[in-house]
Design an enzyme around this catalytic site. Structure first.
Site, mmCIF file in Angstrom:
data_model
loop_
_atom_site.group_PDB
_atom_site.id
_atom_site.type_symbol
_atom_site.label_atom_id
_atom_site.label_comp_id
_atom_site.label_asym_id
_atom_site.label_seq_id
_atom_site.Cartn_x
_atom_site.Cartn_y
_atom_site.Cartn_z
ATOM 1 N N LYS A 1 17.573 10.856 -69.395
ATOM 2 C CA LYS A 1 18.530 10.613 -68.322
ATOM 3 C C LYS A 1 19.879 11.142 -68.812
ATOM 4 O O LYS A 1 20.500 10.569 -69.705
ATOM 5 C CB LYS A 1 18.618 9.116 -68.012
ATOM 6 C CG LYS A 1 19.524 8.816 -66.834
ATOM 7 C CD LYS A 1 19.411 7.350 -66.422
ATOM 8 C CE LYS A 1 20.211 7.035 -65.181
ATOM 9 N NZ LYS A 1 21.625 7.397 -65.261
ATOM 10 N N CYS B 1 58.733 9.199 -71.630
ATOM 11 C CA CYS B 1 60.060 8.772 -72.052
ATOM 12 C C CYS B 1 60.945 10.013 -71.992
ATOM 13 O O CYS B 1 60.579 11.072 -72.504
ATOM 14 C CB CYS B 1 59.993 8.230 -73.482
ATOM 15 S SG CYS B 1 61.567 8.294 -74.348
ATOM 16 N N CYS C 1 64.706 9.963 -79.101
ATOM 17 C CA CYS C 1 63.883 8.748 -79.170
ATOM 18 C C CYS C 1 63.212 8.731 -80.543
ATOM 19 O O CYS C 1 62.508 9.671 -80.907
ATOM 20 C CB CYS C 1 62.829 8.753 -78.059
ATOM 21 S SG CYS C 1 61.620 7.423 -78.220
ATOM 22 N N TYR D 1 24.882 44.476 -73.950
ATOM 23 C CA TYR D 1 25.019 43.683 -72.728
ATOM 24 C C TYR D 1 26.353 44.001 -72.055
ATOM 25 O O TYR D 1 26.422 44.254 -70.850
ATOM 26 C CB TYR D 1 24.945 42.190 -73.068
ATOM 27 C CG TYR D 1 25.187 41.289 -71.881
ATOM 28 C CD1 TYR D 1 24.140 40.882 -71.061
ATOM 29 C CD2 TYR D 1 26.479 40.878 -71.560
ATOM 30 C CE1 TYR D 1 24.366 40.074 -69.958
ATOM 31 C CE2 TYR D 1 26.717 40.077 -70.453
ATOM 32 C CZ TYR D 1 25.659 39.677 -69.663
ATOM 33 O OH TYR D 1 25.891 38.885 -68.560
ATOM 34 N N SER E 1 19.755 6.854 -55.506
ATOM 35 C CA SER E 1 20.069 6.380 -56.843
ATOM 36 C C SER E 1 18.769 5.925 -57.528
ATOM 37 O O SER E 1 17.690 6.044 -56.945
ATOM 38 C CB SER E 1 21.047 5.240 -56.676
ATOM 39 O OG SER E 1 21.503 4.846 -57.906
HETATM 40 S S1 IVH Z 1 16.023 11.772 -60.832
HETATM 41 C C1 IVH Z 1 15.589 9.466 -56.876
HETATM 42 N N1 IVH Z 1 16.202 12.516 -63.302
HETATM 43 O O1 IVH Z 1 21.033 9.597 -62.933
HETATM 44 C C2 IVH Z 1 15.858 9.827 -58.249
HETATM 45 N N2 IVH Z 1 18.133 11.593 -62.272
HETATM 46 O O2 IVH Z 1 21.147 7.030 -60.551
HETATM 47 C C3 IVH Z 1 16.571 11.078 -58.384
HETATM 48 N N3 IVH Z 1 20.113 11.567 -63.723
HETATM 49 O O3 IVH Z 1 23.321 10.351 -60.887
HETATM 50 C C4 IVH Z 1 17.187 11.269 -59.680
HETATM 51 N N4 IVH Z 1 19.139 12.451 -65.486
HETATM 52 O O4 IVH Z 1 21.935 12.454 -61.193
HETATM 53 C C5 IVH Z 1 16.835 11.971 -62.257
HETATM 54 N N5 IVH Z 1 16.215 13.267 -65.497
HETATM 55 C C6 IVH Z 1 16.842 12.731 -64.453
HETATM 56 C C7 IVH Z 1 18.203 12.370 -64.515
HETATM 57 C C8 IVH Z 1 18.818 11.795 -63.393
HETATM 58 C C9 IVH Z 1 20.270 11.975 -64.991
HETATM 59 C C10 IVH Z 1 21.188 10.971 -62.901
HETATM 60 C C11 IVH Z 1 21.216 11.304 -61.456
HETATM 61 C C12 IVH Z 1 21.946 10.132 -60.872
HETATM 62 C C13 IVH Z 1 21.611 9.014 -61.787
HETATM 63 C C14 IVH Z 1 20.602 8.116 -61.148
#
Ligand code: IVH
Length: 698
Positions: A137, A440, A446, A61, A106
């Protein structure tokens, strides 16, 4: 495998690394070769970073990559989408603000199963039979990635949801984020994902920060956010960032379902989670979260729950959105590792580098199974921002293995915030403020700083003096055996020692023998023991190897210091400043006067059998300790690192090895050796074992 292999590309399978001389290439030939190399390198990057299953050896590579760099230069073919352009060399002065392709909404969230059922009920009531996609998440930093004609055009932080910072140059350095997509992507593809720092990389990076006198990050999320805000992309390139992509914000022709979209973006080579799952039954979301919760601590990244998304795009659109959140998705969070308690008092601590930090003492509270009675407040800027003071009720959070910290004030019971002292509580020297950090100015005059400096000098990172731990050092200070500086350690007499409480003739002799043993330390150990800011064991070794003697390092100019591998301007300046400080020169003289003189580098090099060999050891070896093995390797010119990478030559697998390292070795095609084979090589009883050859498949 999600991305298809470009089979007709000569650089993909068993590539030859014998190239036509540049002078003999026509422009067309060069152009064609550059294109094939770029495609092949993108493919190999994907196999390596995303699939963790490379099909060529690292050296092959590297040869392809070097060839590409050379051709691009020779024929003026540089292009921002080339894999050679991942590191932008120039720091910038500020980020530009850019508007998102679509607002980044959100998610509604809850840790209660009832709320998940309620979400499902509402979905069914409003749009009928929907199916769901379930995914982790990720707890990182949200990012928008925009690809135009398949090439990464920009990467933007979430900001206020409508516009954010353009951090493209930084994101380009993340190996898993493609700069050019595979297959046939839409001409516009705007995506949403999360940038994160893997947990093990975070631990190593934080450790490094502590070693070099910097403030550690409270959790991987903050570390990722801090890194992404760096103005110098070459700094970002050195930090272990990674990414998951989980949402299409916009595309010429969006996919009908989230499930199809997930597979499509995976086929473009984008990093997606392998835990995404599809279900018709909301009850599975509950199970899915509980399973993920069980596995939480084994995952390589922080996850704070799951996201449940309505799979069908038309249904999702019909559900619409509130002012801030999409109504077609729901976050089912893990129970918090946060608890509320009262701050009984705030104390101020002084560390080895003089850093003055506030620490909250708490009414003890159980946070996810651990009793917490003190929590970090990081620095006085945080104290001001969070408006924290003694008596307040606060949320205390525990993230991974990191020490608990005060996340927020939940009930204000005091007036104002805790004021930083203007003098050191220990030595009364003035405190200086550098941005959010306070120091400090007393140096080793010290007592607090001196005590930490002595402890560091004696620690594993320094001279590794057996029997000189926290309690003993404290006792030496209380009894006035250490007054002026570290060098006092070497004037302590047997008589003084034996008269101390808890000490006898034998323990006194043992410690004095230890002090005698370390009085002619290897140069690198000595340098590391001094606790020079920015100088940990690795830099110390590089300096020792480059200059050979303490005198040469003390006299080296900034330019000469910067000329050393792994020594940048910041480190060079720190070394220069340290040796320019009269108190430090006095310390070196006093140590010398007390018989503590480092050996030259050459004196401790026993040979060159391991020159240019990089080794990682996991598990225990048949007869040697890992420390002793490391010592031998380094004295023979080799290096030992803590994690397996493409640069590792051998992974030594001892008894009870870590499974992660063995897995990494397989993924990187790194050769493994068992304990006995390695020891016979190390002890000179056998030759270096054969390594897989260039281009060979693993
Ligand atoms: S979907 C409208 N999927 O969680 C929904 N968000 O408040 C769009 N996040 O900061 C977001 N993992 O960046 C989605 N598998 C996931 C996620 C995710 C993390 C974050 C996102 C945002 C917060 C949601």
């Amino acid at each position: 495998m999600a991305v298809e292999e470009p089979l007709d590309n000569p650089f993909v399978r068993r590539p030859s690394t014998e190239f036509t001389s540049v002078d003999e290439l026509s422009e067309e030939e060069a152009m064609a070769e550059v294109q094939a190399l770029r495609e092949a390198i993108r493919f190999h990057d994907y196999r390596y970073h995303i699939e963790h299953d490379p099909v060529i050896a690292d050296r092959t590579y590297d040869a392809l990559f070097e060839r590409l760099v050379m051709l691009e230069e020779a024929f003026d073919l540089e292009d921002p989408s080339s894999p050679t352009q991942r590191v932008a060399p120039e720091p910038i002065s500020a980020f530009e603000t850019v508007e998102h392709v679509r607002p980044m909404l959100s998610l509604d969230a809850s840790a209660e199963a009832d709320d998940v059922y309620e979400f499902d009920r509402r979905v069914r009531q409003e749009v009928g039979d929907a199916t769901y996609v379930l995914e982790p998440k990720f707890d990182g930093v949200a990012i928008e990635l925009v690809y135009a004609e398949g090439a990464l055009d920009r990467a933007v932080t979430r900001g206020d949801g409508y516009e954010g910072d353009d951090v493209t140059a930084n994101v380009r350095t993340i190996p898993t984020v493609p700069v050019e997509l595979f297959g046939d992507p839409p001409s516009l593809l705007a995506l949403r994902g999360e940038i994160y720092m893997p947990k093990d990389g975070f631990q190593v990076y934080n450790e490094e920060r502590i070693q070099t006198g910097q403030d550690p990050f409270a959790n991987p999320r903050n570390a990722a956010a801090g890194t992404l805000r760096q103005l110098d992309p070459s700094v970002v390139a050195q930090r272990p960032l990674d990414c998951f992509v989980f949402d299409v914000l916009d595309a010429d022709e969006p996919w009908e379902t989230r499930w199809e979209e997930h597979h499509a973006i995976q086929s473009f080579g984008l990093p997606v989670s392998d835990r995404v799952s599809h279900t018709e039954d909301i009850a599975e979301a509950i199970e899915y979260r509980d399973e993920l919760l069980d596995e939480r601590d084994d995952l390589e990244y922080e996850v704070d729950g799951i996201v449940i998304k309505v799979n069908e795009r038309d249904l999702r659109e019909a559900l619409g959105q509130t002012a801030r959140a999409s109504r077609g998705a729901f976050a089912y969070k893990f129970p918090a590792r946060t608890e509320e308690t009262a701050i009984t008092s705030i104390i101020v601590q002084v560390g080895r580098t003089g850093r003055v930090t506030p620490l909250a003492l708490l009414e003890p509270v159980d946070v996810g199974g651990v009793t917490v009675s003190r929590a970090s407040l990081h620095n006085f800027e945080e104290v001001r921002k969070k408006d924290v003071n003694e008596g307040d009720i606060v949320g205390v959070e525990r993230a991974g293995d990191v020490i608990p910290y005060v996340a927020e004030v939940v009930e204000k019971r005091s007036d104002g915030y805790f004021q930083p002292p203007d003098r050191c509580p220990i030595c009364e020297s003035p405190i200086e403020f550098e941005g959010p950090l306070a120091y400090c100015t007393g140096g080793r005059s010290c007592t607090a700083q001196l005590r930490e400096a002595v402890l560091y000098f004696a620690s594993d990172a320094g001279l590794d003096i057996d029997g000189l731990g926290e309690e003993t050092v404290r006792q030496f200070f209380e009894e006035g055996l250490i007054v002026d500086d570290i060098a006092d350690l070497f004037t302590i007499t047997k008589r003084e020692l034996s008269s101390l409480e808890g000490w006898g003739e034998k323990s006194a002799t043992n410690l004095l023998n230890e002090l005698e043993r370390v009085s002619n330390p290897p140069l690198d150990d000595f340098l590391a023991a001094l606790g020079i800011p920015e100088v940990g064991p690795t830099v110390a070794r590089k300096l020792a190897a480059a200059f050979g003697s303490l005198e040469a390092i003390m006299e080296a100019s900034l330019d000469e210091l910067e000329g050393v591998e792994e020594v940048g301007p910041v480190v060079a300046q720190a070394v220069r400043d340290w040796f320019d400080e009269p108190a430090n020169r006095t310390l070196i003289e006093a140590l010398d006067a007390n018989g503590v003189t480092p050996q030259t580098w050459q004196a401790t090099q026993t040979g060159d059998r391991f020159t240019d060999v990089t080794i990682v050891i996991t598990g225990s070896l048949p007869t040697l300790s890992r420390g002793d093995a490391t010592d031998i390797i380094e004295r023979e010119g080799g290096s030992v690192t803590s994690s397996v990478s493409g640069n590792t030559d051998f992974l030594i697998v001892g008894e009870n090895p870590g499974s992660r390292k063995v897995e990494d070795a397989t993924n990187h095609g790194v050769q493994t050796l068992d304990g006995p084979t390695f020891e016979s090589w190390l002890l000179g009883e056998a030759d270096r074992p054969r390594q897989a050859r260039l281009g060979e498949e693993f």
